[in-house]
Design a protein around this motif. Structure first.
Motif, short mmCIF file in Angstrom:
data_model
loop_
_atom_site.label_atom_id
_atom_site.label_comp_id
_atom_site.label_asym_id
_atom_site.label_seq_id
_atom_site.Cartn_x
_atom_site.Cartn_y
_atom_site.Cartn_z
N ASN A 100 -36.13 -34.86 -60.06
CA ASN A 100 -36.59 -33.78 -59.20
C ASN A 100 -35.58 -33.41 -58.12
O ASN A 100 -35.94 -33.20 -56.97
N MET A 109 -25.17 -32.45 -51.47
CA MET A 109 -25.08 -33.75 -50.79
C MET A 109 -23.63 -34.06 -50.44
O MET A 109 -23.37 -34.82 -49.50
N MET B 1 -38.26 -25.47 -57.59
CA MET B 1 -39.40 -24.75 -57.02
C MET B 1 -38.92 -23.81 -55.92
O MET B 1 -38.12 -24.18 -55.07
N ASN B 226 -32.41 -38.78 -47.82
CA ASN B 226 -31.85 -38.03 -48.93
C ASN B 226 -30.58 -38.70 -49.46
O ASN B 226 -30.36 -38.76 -50.66
N LEU B 227 -29.75 -39.22 -48.55
CA LEU B 227 -28.53 -39.90 -48.98
C LEU B 227 -28.86 -41.19 -49.73
O LEU B 227 -28.23 -41.52 -50.72
N LEU B 229 -31.19 -41.74 -51.67
CA LEU B 229 -31.60 -41.43 -53.04
C LEU B 229 -30.44 -41.59 -54.01
O LEU B 229 -30.65 -41.89 -55.19
N LEU B 230 -29.21 -41.37 -53.53
CA LEU B 230 -28.05 -41.41 -54.42
C LEU B 230 -27.63 -42.82 -54.77
O LEU B 230 -26.75 -43.02 -55.60
N ARG B 279 -44.58 -35.64 -54.94
CA ARG B 279 -43.40 -35.38 -55.76
C ARG B 279 -43.78 -34.59 -57.01
O ARG B 279 -43.07 -33.71 -57.46
N GLN B 283 -42.42 -30.95 -56.94
CA GLN B 283 -41.27 -31.04 -57.84
C GLN B 283 -39.93 -31.04 -57.13
O GLN B 283 -39.02 -30.28 -57.45
N THR B 284 -39.83 -31.90 -56.16
CA THR B 284 -38.56 -32.07 -55.48
C THR B 284 -38.52 -33.48 -54.94
O THR B 284 -39.56 -34.11 -54.77
N SER B 285 -37.32 -34.00 -54.71
CA SER B 285 -37.26 -35.28 -54.00
C SER B 285 -36.56 -35.09 -52.66
O SER B 285 -36.24 -36.05 -52.00
N ARG B 341 -42.47 -34.04 -67.67
CA ARG B 341 -41.01 -33.98 -67.57
C ARG B 341 -40.52 -34.75 -66.34
O ARG B 341 -39.43 -35.28 -66.33
N ASN B 342 -41.36 -34.78 -65.33
CA ASN B 342 -40.90 -35.40 -64.09
C ASN B 342 -41.25 -36.86 -64.07
O ASN B 342 -42.13 -37.29 -63.37
N GLU B 343 -40.53 -37.62 -64.90
CA GLU B 343 -40.82 -39.05 -64.93
C GLU B 343 -40.48 -39.64 -63.57
O GLU B 343 -39.66 -39.10 -62.85
N VAL B 344 -41.13 -40.75 -63.29
CA VAL B 344 -40.84 -41.44 -62.04
C VAL B 344 -39.47 -42.06 -62.20
O VAL B 344 -38.64 -42.07 -61.38
#
Lengths: 336, 344
Positions: A100, A109, B1, B226-227, B229-230, B279, B283-285, B341-344
């Motif tokens: 997502n 980013m 979205m 957010n960072l 997440l990477l 989520r 539909q965004t993280s 589609r939006n698997e965890v």
């Protein structure tokens, strides 16, 4: 063009390895080298040679055991995380597990080192993101979610991310792993183009020897017994370093093409006449079967490739498969 | 979205809070006319003192507590899931809520055996003691986790350490129960069921003010989250100080859980479920969206759960924890099925 090759990273007496309580584990010692802007440099070596350790050390993920690394005439150890983020961009080999998030967001980013406390992007930031996306040719993926991309597409997105980071240096850990051959070539050519056009210092580790030898401006060979040797692919080929590093049973370094070849054990011989691609292909197919084929081979089987069909001892066949079949039968008869 | 779709969903979440809040005031075992409720809320007083008491001392504080607790738990769960990059992480995984339970167990279970007075009989003083012991217990465990976080590298290692610390806390509680009077054990078990109605009067105000300070502070973490997440390596290459970021996020999440647990008992499931629901819907993280969405969603879902727990017939006897799981689990499953589609 010559003037743009500027030394960006200098490594002096570097010793890489891991520190542990029981003492340091040294992986590679005495590395003296430099990386230049506008050049694509490849790090080549067998598994376990210390490629990843060297890359981690150069990107400051791992402290060096000894020696110094100078980045843009300042010691790497003197950079803060935030400062370094504007000098070195990395693309890692780990598969990114994000759901997502759109391609555009992920490339965005890359602007994090430049954005403020809230991470809001300025007009300029947005422009850099768009430019990075189009440089890597993924404009059509812009609004796709990361989880729907193929491995090659993900790799390109991460390259775009490091471009958005606007760093003079980009390090990539095996960017071509897990990709099919055309994608490997595409990524390598893309990186070469970025080094040339954007005057970036690009340094990558890879196992794709042939590709690296064709495209790299400079090669670092690394392994346990010999340490690191540096040069253009051509110099390393001529002075024998290339075959020294990758010596294995069944592999030879072919001086003609400057590439590696599988060496077949030959225990048969036929006479092969002709020229051109058809001659070469027949020769290659027979070599795979362990049969030496050349004009000076044994005359009891004679193959001629100059006509429209392949001619073998007077018989005419239309494909190499049929030819091989016939050679097998003839050899069997001769041996009995 | 698209932006507008996000805005509409956000607005709907906000409206659902308003709706459930009003329903929480309206519905209950005693039926009160809407006109009287409005009069009571506007301070015009009503002819019926009992109605005024029910609204001002029970329904209103309970609804406010539920909304705040739900938002706090959802944010806390989101922070945990992001920092551990693990969809199963929730406020309870790091043993922080076990820490709260341990603190409460100490005072509730030992007060009878040692002090000779059952704390459960002490009224407001008892309540305050329980609140403080819960906060103290969870902050103690959190300090321990923070110390460990500074020492170990891997996220999974830290997660396992947290779970282990939780087990130790639960084991100690087990031992304490063994030596306690039956009356005290009962009081402890009831606290453990979780409730938005446990706190009374002035304490509700303290809780609401605390949450109003703590919740907005989580917005300072958006860029960091957010960072994260990477993954550690990419985040660090983008200039993030990983150890400090991890500590900051865990501490923020821990303090939220500590405060909510202290006032409402260990309310399960909301913290785990709400981030997944958000989520799936948004539909965004991107945390700039998902953080406020979780806050709204958490408040809304908690109000709904509280409403169901108090439906006529249950007479407020249904423990909140049963309702949160009964409502939350199917909702999570529905969201995941619907958006395959939006698997965890």
């Amino acid at each position: 063009m010559k003037g743009q090759y500027k030394e960006t990273i200098r490594v002096d007496n570097l010793v890489t390895g891991y520190r542990s309580k029981k003492g340091d584990i040294v992986i590679t010692r005495d590395i003296n080298a430099a990386l230049y802007s506008g050049e694509l440099t490849c790090l080549l070596g067998p598994n376990g040679a210390g490629k990843s350790t060297l890359l981690k050390t150069l990107t400051a993920f791992l402290p060096p055991i000894a020696g110094s690394i100078t980045v843009e005439s300042k010691l790497l150890s003197e950079y803060t995380d935030a400062k370094l983020a504007k000098v070195i961009g990395v693309v890692l080999t780990e598969r990114l597990n994000i759901n997502n998030m759109t391609v555009k967001e992920l490339v965005g980013m890359g602007r994090s080192p430049y954005t403020g406390f809230w991470g809001r992007m300025s007009e300029y930031d947005r422009m850099v993101v768009n430019e990075s996306i189009s440089l890597v040719n993924i404009g059509n993926l812009r609004d796709r979610m990361i989880q729907t991309l193929s491995d090659g597409e993900r790799q390109k997105v991460m390259i775009a991310k490091s471009l958005a980071q606007e760093t003079p240096v980009i390090f990539l850990d095996e960017p071509t792993a897990f990709l099919d051959y055309p994608s490997k070539v595409e990524i390598m050519q893309l990186l070469q183009r970025l080094a040339r056009e954007k005057n970036k210092t690009v340094f990558l580790s890879t196992h794709d020897l042939e590709l690296a030898l064709q495209i790299a401006d400079r090669v670092w060979l690394i392994d346990k017994p010999h340490g690191v040797t540096i040069g253009t692919p051509e110099d390393l080929a001529l002075n024998g370093d290339m075959s020294r590093y990758f010596r294995r049973d069944g592999v030879i370094f072919d001086m003609e093409s400057g590439l590696f070849k599988i060496c077949h054990e030959l225990n048969g011989s036929v006479c092969l006449n002709g020229t051109g691609p058809r001659f070469n292909m027949v020769r290659k197919a027979l070599a795979r079967r362990g049969i030496y084929a050349a004009p000076d081979g044994r005359k009891d089987i004679t193959i001629d490739t100059s006509g429209e069909n392949y001619n073998i001892n007077g018989h005419s066949v239309t494909s190499i498969a049929q030819l091989l079949d016939r050679v097998d039968r003839l050899l069997l008869k001769n041996n009995v | 979205m698209s932006r507008s779709k996000t805005a509409v969903l956000m607005l709907l979440s906000g409206l659902s809070i308003v709706l459930f809040f009003i329903l929480n005031l309206l519905l209950g075992s005693v039926s009160i006319p809407v006109g009287s409720i409005i009069d009571i809320l506007l301070g015009r007083g009503a002819d019926n003192m009992i109605w005024t008491n029910i609204i001002m001392k029970s329904r209103l504080p309970q609804s406010l507590t539920a909304a705040m607790a739900g938002a706090g738990l959802a944010v806390s769960g989101l922070l945990m899931q992001t920092v551990f990059r693990n969809p199963l992480a929730g406020p309870s995984v790091l043993g922080i809520s076990s820490g709260a339970s341990l603190g409460v167990a100490f005072v509730v279970l030992l007060s009878g055996s040692i002090g000779g007075v059952a704390l459960s009989k002490l009224g407001v003083i008892g309540e305050v003691t329980i609140t403080f012991s819960a906060i103290f217990g969870s902050l103690l465990i959190m300090a321990l986790i923070a110390f460990v976080a500074g020492k170990v590298r891997g996220n999974v290692t830290l997660l396992i350490m947290g779970v282990m610390i939780g087990y130790i806390a639960n084991a100690i509680i087990g031992v304490l129960k063994f030596f306690s009077a039956e009356e005290d054990i009962r009081a402890y078990v009831i606290w453990g069921l979780g409730s938005f109605a446990r706190v009374s009067g002035g304490q509700t105000m303290v809780f609401i003010i605390l949450m109003c300070v703590l919740l907005p502070m989580s917005f300072f973490l958006i860029k960091t989250l957010n960072l994260l997440l990477l993954g550690d390596s990419y985040a660090r290459n983008l200039g993030l100080n990983i150890k400090r970021a991890r500590l900051l996020v865990i501490a923020s999440s821990g303090i939220l859980v500590a405060v909510v647990t202290a006032y409402c008992g260990p309310v399960v499931f909301l913290g785990l479920a709400v981030p997944h629901i958000c989520r799936g819907l948004f539909q965004t993280s991107n945390h700039a969206v998902i953080l406020p969405a979780s806050m709204l969603g958490g408040a809304s879902l908690a109000l709904l759960c509280n409403l169901i727990a108090r439906l006529p017939g249950f007479e407020g006897a249904l423990p909140v924890n049963s309702v949160t799981a009964l409502i939350g689990a199917p909702v999570v499953m529905w969201v995941l099925f619907d958006k395959r589609r939006n698997e965890v």
